[in-house]
Design an enzyme around this catalytic site. Structure first.
Site, PDB file in Angstrom:
ATOM      1  N   ASN A 117     -22.833  12.202   7.409  1.00  0.00           N
ATOM      2  CA  ASN A 117     -22.663  11.786   6.017  1.00  0.00           C
ATOM      3  C   ASN A 117     -23.307  12.851   5.143  1.00  0.00           C
ATOM      4  O   ASN A 117     -24.451  13.233   5.385  1.00  0.00           O
ATOM      5  CB  ASN A 117     -23.378  10.454   5.758  1.00  0.00           C
ATOM      6  CG  ASN A 117     -22.882   9.346   6.678  1.00  0.00           C
ATOM      7  OD1 ASN A 117     -21.776   9.413   7.203  1.00  0.00           O
ATOM      8  ND2 ASN A 117     -23.698   8.310   6.855  1.00  0.00           N
ATOM      9  N   ASP A 169     -26.336 -11.453  -0.579  1.00  0.00           N
ATOM     10  CA  ASP A 169     -25.881 -12.780  -0.129  1.00  0.00           C
ATOM     11  C   ASP A 169     -24.372 -12.964  -0.314  1.00  0.00           C
ATOM     12  O   ASP A 169     -23.708 -13.589   0.511  1.00  0.00           O
ATOM     13  CB  ASP A 169     -26.593 -13.896  -0.913  1.00  0.00           C
ATOM     14  CG  ASP A 169     -28.047 -14.053  -0.478  1.00  0.00           C
ATOM     15  OD1 ASP A 169     -28.494 -13.284   0.396  1.00  0.00           O
ATOM     16  OD2 ASP A 169     -28.729 -14.951  -1.020  1.00  0.00           O
ATOM     17  N   GLN A 183     -23.312  -4.519   3.022  1.00  0.00           N
ATOM     18  CA  GLN A 183     -23.040  -4.111   1.654  1.00  0.00           C
ATOM     19  C   GLN A 183     -21.808  -4.771   1.048  1.00  0.00           C
ATOM     20  O   GLN A 183     -21.657  -4.803  -0.164  1.00  0.00           O
ATOM     21  CB  GLN A 183     -22.897  -2.590   1.594  1.00  0.00           C
ATOM     22  CG  GLN A 183     -24.203  -1.886   1.936  1.00  0.00           C
ATOM     23  CD  GLN A 183     -24.073  -0.379   1.897  1.00  0.00           C
ATOM     24  OE1 GLN A 183     -23.760   0.244   2.903  1.00  0.00           O
ATOM     25  NE2 GLN A 183     -24.295   0.225   0.752  1.00  0.00           N
ATOM     26  N   ARG A 230     -13.214   2.855   7.535  1.00  0.00           N
ATOM     27  CA  ARG A 230     -14.460   2.732   8.284  1.00  0.00           C
ATOM     28  C   ARG A 230     -15.233   1.506   7.786  1.00  0.00           C
ATOM     29  O   ARG A 230     -15.521   1.406   6.596  1.00  0.00           O
ATOM     30  CB  ARG A 230     -15.307   4.004   8.087  1.00  0.00           C
ATOM     31  CG  ARG A 230     -16.646   3.907   8.760  1.00  0.00           C
ATOM     32  CD  ARG A 230     -17.564   5.104   8.520  1.00  0.00           C
ATOM     33  NE  ARG A 230     -18.895   4.724   8.997  1.00  0.00           N
ATOM     34  CZ  ARG A 230     -20.021   5.322   8.702  1.00  0.00           C
ATOM     35  NH1 ARG A 230     -20.015   6.411   7.950  1.00  0.00           N
ATOM     36  NH2 ARG A 230     -21.172   4.877   9.166  1.00  0.00           N
ATOM     37  N   ASN A 236     -25.416   4.282  12.495  1.00  0.00           N
ATOM     38  CA  ASN A 236     -25.314   5.059  11.266  1.00  0.00           C
ATOM     39  C   ASN A 236     -26.681   5.486  10.756  1.00  0.00           C
ATOM     40  O   ASN A 236     -27.562   4.645  10.561  1.00  0.00           O
ATOM     41  CB  ASN A 236     -24.640   4.211  10.175  1.00  0.00           C
ATOM     42  CG  ASN A 236     -24.518   4.971   8.862  1.00  0.00           C
ATOM     43  OD1 ASN A 236     -23.829   5.973   8.780  1.00  0.00           O
ATOM     44  ND2 ASN A 236     -25.216   4.509   7.828  1.00  0.00           N
ATOM     45  N   GLU A 237     -26.850   6.786  10.557  1.00  0.00           N
ATOM     46  CA  GLU A 237     -28.021   7.363   9.901  1.00  0.00           C
ATOM     47  C   GLU A 237     -29.363   6.917  10.476  1.00  0.00           C
ATOM     48  O   GLU A 237     -30.118   6.171   9.827  1.00  0.00           O
ATOM     49  CB  GLU A 237     -27.999   7.084   8.397  1.00  0.00           C
ATOM     50  CG  GLU A 237     -26.872   7.778   7.674  1.00  0.00           C
ATOM     51  CD  GLU A 237     -27.046   7.778   6.171  1.00  0.00           C
ATOM     52  OE1 GLU A 237     -27.988   7.148   5.658  1.00  0.00           O
ATOM     53  OE2 GLU A 237     -26.237   8.433   5.488  1.00  0.00           O
ATOM     54  N   GLU A 244     -18.982  10.049   5.708  1.00  0.00           N
ATOM     55  CA  GLU A 244     -19.278   9.582   4.348  1.00  0.00           C
ATOM     56  C   GLU A 244     -19.510  10.782   3.458  1.00  0.00           C
ATOM     57  O   GLU A 244     -20.185  11.737   3.869  1.00  0.00           O
ATOM     58  CB  GLU A 244     -20.574   8.759   4.288  1.00  0.00           C
ATOM     59  CG  GLU A 244     -20.495   7.362   4.787  1.00  0.00           C
ATOM     60  CD  GLU A 244     -21.841   6.637   4.649  1.00  0.00           C
ATOM     61  OE1 GLU A 244     -22.583   6.893   3.682  1.00  0.00           O
ATOM     62  OE2 GLU A 244     -22.136   5.822   5.531  1.00  0.00           O
ATOM     63  N   HIS A 270     -24.967  -0.632  11.333  1.00  0.00           N
ATOM     64  CA  HIS A 270     -25.228  -0.028  10.024  1.00  0.00           C
ATOM     65  C   HIS A 270     -26.390  -0.786   9.375  1.00  0.00           C
ATOM     66  O   HIS A 270     -26.227  -1.501   8.390  1.00  0.00           O
ATOM     67  CB  HIS A 270     -23.968  -0.067   9.159  1.00  0.00           C
ATOM     68  CG  HIS A 270     -23.961   0.898   8.009  1.00  0.00           C
ATOM     69  ND1 HIS A 270     -22.965   1.837   7.816  1.00  0.00           N
ATOM     70  CD2 HIS A 270     -24.822   1.074   6.980  1.00  0.00           C
ATOM     71  CE1 HIS A 270     -23.203   2.531   6.725  1.00  0.00           C
ATOM     72  NE2 HIS A 270     -24.339   2.081   6.181  1.00  0.00           N
ATOM     73  N   TYR A 291     -24.343  13.884   1.195  1.00  0.00           N
ATOM     74  CA  TYR A 291     -24.428  13.496  -0.214  1.00  0.00           C
ATOM     75  C   TYR A 291     -25.040  14.576  -1.098  1.00  0.00           C
ATOM     76  O   TYR A 291     -24.573  14.824  -2.186  1.00  0.00           O
ATOM     77  CB  TYR A 291     -25.251  12.208  -0.372  1.00  0.00           C
ATOM     78  CG  TYR A 291     -24.482  10.991   0.080  1.00  0.00           C
ATOM     79  CD1 TYR A 291     -23.705  10.265  -0.818  1.00  0.00           C
ATOM     80  CD2 TYR A 291     -24.500  10.590   1.407  1.00  0.00           C
ATOM     81  CE1 TYR A 291     -22.980   9.163  -0.408  1.00  0.00           C
ATOM     82  CE2 TYR A 291     -23.781   9.488   1.834  1.00  0.00           C
ATOM     83  CZ  TYR A 291     -23.015   8.778   0.927  1.00  0.00           C
ATOM     84  OH  TYR A 291     -22.293   7.701   1.333  1.00  0.00           O
ATOM     85  N   HIS A 317     -34.778 -11.403   0.577  1.00  0.00           N
ATOM     86  CA  HIS A 317     -35.145 -12.768   0.172  1.00  0.00           C
ATOM     87  C   HIS A 317     -36.647 -12.919  -0.018  1.00  0.00           C
ATOM     88  O   HIS A 317     -37.099 -13.797  -0.733  1.00  0.00           O
ATOM     89  CB  HIS A 317     -34.689 -13.788   1.240  1.00  0.00           C
ATOM     90  CG  HIS A 317     -33.202 -13.970   1.288  1.00  0.00           C
ATOM     91  ND1 HIS A 317     -32.532 -14.413   2.397  1.00  0.00           N
ATOM     92  CD2 HIS A 317     -32.247 -13.770   0.338  1.00  0.00           C
ATOM     93  CE1 HIS A 317     -31.235 -14.473   2.150  1.00  0.00           C
ATOM     94  NE2 HIS A 317     -31.042 -14.091   0.904  1.00  0.00           N
TER      95      HIS A 317
END
Ligand code: NOJ
Length: 490
Positions: free
Chosen positions: A324, A70, A37, A95, A184-185, A396, A140, A326, A57
């Site tokens: 995490n 990218d 990210q 993190r 992660n997740e 998170e 991740h 949300y 892509h």
């Protein structure tokens, strides 16, 4: 001891009329990011393709606006500015995740990239020089495409490949990194990816969800055991998996069973094997999914069973509970004949459950992000009730906006979640030791790149990827400095 100290300070503040809520001494604040990210530099030096490089892509439907990671925030080149921001905020920890293909271009541990190694060395050393602890996520979501070509997370050998990768990572950085997240997740890696195809590798295949679920748990366990046996005695660090929590509230009183099954399905499926005394899948989920398979004429159970040896391998592989948080959803049993739309939590169709947004919450948000801060406290109680009084870390918690600089909506949500977390600590006695805001800066939000979570705005139209502090950065900075929570509103 911490919670009683907090209670005393809170009482004193109440007596003098102050409205602040104080965090326990030693409580740590951080902010988070992940390699794909933010780093960009997708093919720089000897880095090879990850599944997200390949997906964005080649699969046009994967992204809402045709963009990809990218370049992202170009943190591969701008890591010093990232450290500066962490310092400006006064973070205790930062993190970030490692890109598997930047470190191991072949996917396998037979070749370590010198550039990849140096990149993370510089980042870790730079943080430590400023007194900021690196919190490293080993995986991740950016699996090497070369391993995906061999079946990726559905190939049982992946637990060995991941173990090898993790061993390399520890050998390079365990002397300086003391807190780790293996994976992660898992719900995003297995369920979102294979039930909806909206996450890389972009394949819809329900059987794969469950092969992946088991392999992720085995991979985590093997990596944890390598650290525990070979590195913990030397460096005394902590390592755990990190789950995605959605609190499921019952739609009506009659839907309590549906809500509980939803919790066990989405969180318990990646928790029970590690944190329960008996290990393996949550029994209620195993029973129902296997009954589904019998009903549909399969000769094998839906959830691949763990052997006794595998159960022992996975059980107890934790040092804390990372998660995490949300948003929350409502769960109810489907009406007879009701069509259940696909969901990021794969099995709801098999369980006959409908998951919906709260009808009276934030209608302007996309369905994935219905705010319900109270769900955080409820979930903390649930996990303690089921698995005991674990050390908990919020790895998170975040809020997206469309990019504005005076982001009161983000500050309000951060305040409300921190308040619920503090109530869990002070009123319920939970041992929450850290909180990490997602994210340090706007970053490439997978298949929804328009969503901005950052404390810092990133100008994606400038080649410099200029970072500027939002109002929420100042708010968080003050919360950290005071070690106490105050309202963001005047
Ligand atoms: C959780 C994921 O770990 C992260 O990569 C993502 O950006 C946030 N959720 C927000 O969707």
């Amino acid at each position: 001891m911490f919670s009683s100290q907090v209670a005393v300070v809170s009482i004193l503040l109440t007596l003098v009329g102050a409205e602040e809520l104080v965090f326990p001494p030693g409580f740590k604040f951080g902010a988070a990011s992940s390699a794909y990210q933010i780093e960009g530099a997708w093919n720089v030096s000897d880095k090879t393709e990850s599944i997200w490089d390949r997906a964005l892509h080649t699969l046009p439907w994967m992204s809402t606006d045709g963009t990809n990671g990218d370049v992202a925030c170009d943190s591969y080149h701008l890591w010093q500015r990232d450290i500066e921001m962490a310092e400006e905020l006064g973070l205790k920890f930062y993190r970030f995740s490692l890109s598997w293909t930047r470190l191991l271009p072949n996917g396998f541990a037979n070749k370590i990239s010198e550039d990849g190694k140096n990149y993370y060395d510089n980042l870790i050393n730079g943080l430590l020089e400023k007194g900021i602890e690196p919190l490293v996520t080993i995986y991740h979501w950016d699996l090497p495409q070369s391993l995906q070509d061999l079946g990726g997370w559905t190939n049982p050998l992946i637990s060995d490949w991941f173990e090898d990768y993790a061993r390399v990572v520890y050998s390079l950085y365990a002397d300086r990194v003391k807190t780790w997240i293996t994976i992660n997740e898992p719900v995003a890696i297995c369920d979102t990816a294979y039930s909806m195809g909206t996450f890389a590798p972009g394949i819809i295949h329900l059987e794969s969800v469950y092969l992946c679920s088991k392999n992720v748990l085995l991979a985590h366990a093997k990596a944890w055991r390598v650290y525990d046996e070979e590195y913990k005695p030397l460096y005394h660090g902590k390592l755990s998996i990190c789950n995605h929590w959605v609190w499921f509230e019952a739609h009506t009183e009659d839907d309590e069973e549906a809500a509980e099954l939803s919790r066990q399905y989405s969180v318990g499926r990646y928790t029970h094997a590690i944190y329960s005394n008996e290990g393996g899948w949550p029994p209620a989920i195993e029973e129902r999914l296997n009954a589904y398979n019998v009903l549909h004429g399969y000769s094998h159970p839906r959830l691949p069973p763990f052997t006794d040896e595998e159960k022992e391998l996975v059980k107890g592989t934790y040092d804390y509970y990372g998660f995490n948080y949300y948003f929350s959803l409502m769960a109810r049993r489907a009406l007879p004949g009701e069509t259940i739309t696909p969901h990021y939590v794969a099995g709801i169709r098999e369980l006959g459950i409908v998951m919906e947004a709260y009808p009276d919450l934030s209608p302007t948000l996309p369905p994935a992000f219905y705010k319900y801060p109270e769900g955080l406290r409820k979930h903390i109680s649930w996990i303690r009730e089921k698995y005991g009084d674990l050390e908990l870390m919020i790895a998170e918690n975040g809020f997206y906006s469309t990019g504005k600089m005076n982001d009161f909506d983000r500050m309000d949500y951060m305040h409300d979640c921190l308040e619920q977390m503090l109530l869990a600590i002070t009123e319920d006695g939970a041992n929450v030791t850290g909180y990490s805001y997602w994210s340090l800066m706007d970053s490439f939000e997978w298949n929804e790149s328009g969503l901005k979570f950052g404390l810092y705005h990133v100008d994606f139209n400038s080649t410099e990827r200029t970072r500027s502090a939002r109002a929420s950065a100042d708010y968080y900075k003050t919360v950290i400095k005071n070690h106490a929570l105050h309202s963001p509103r005047p």
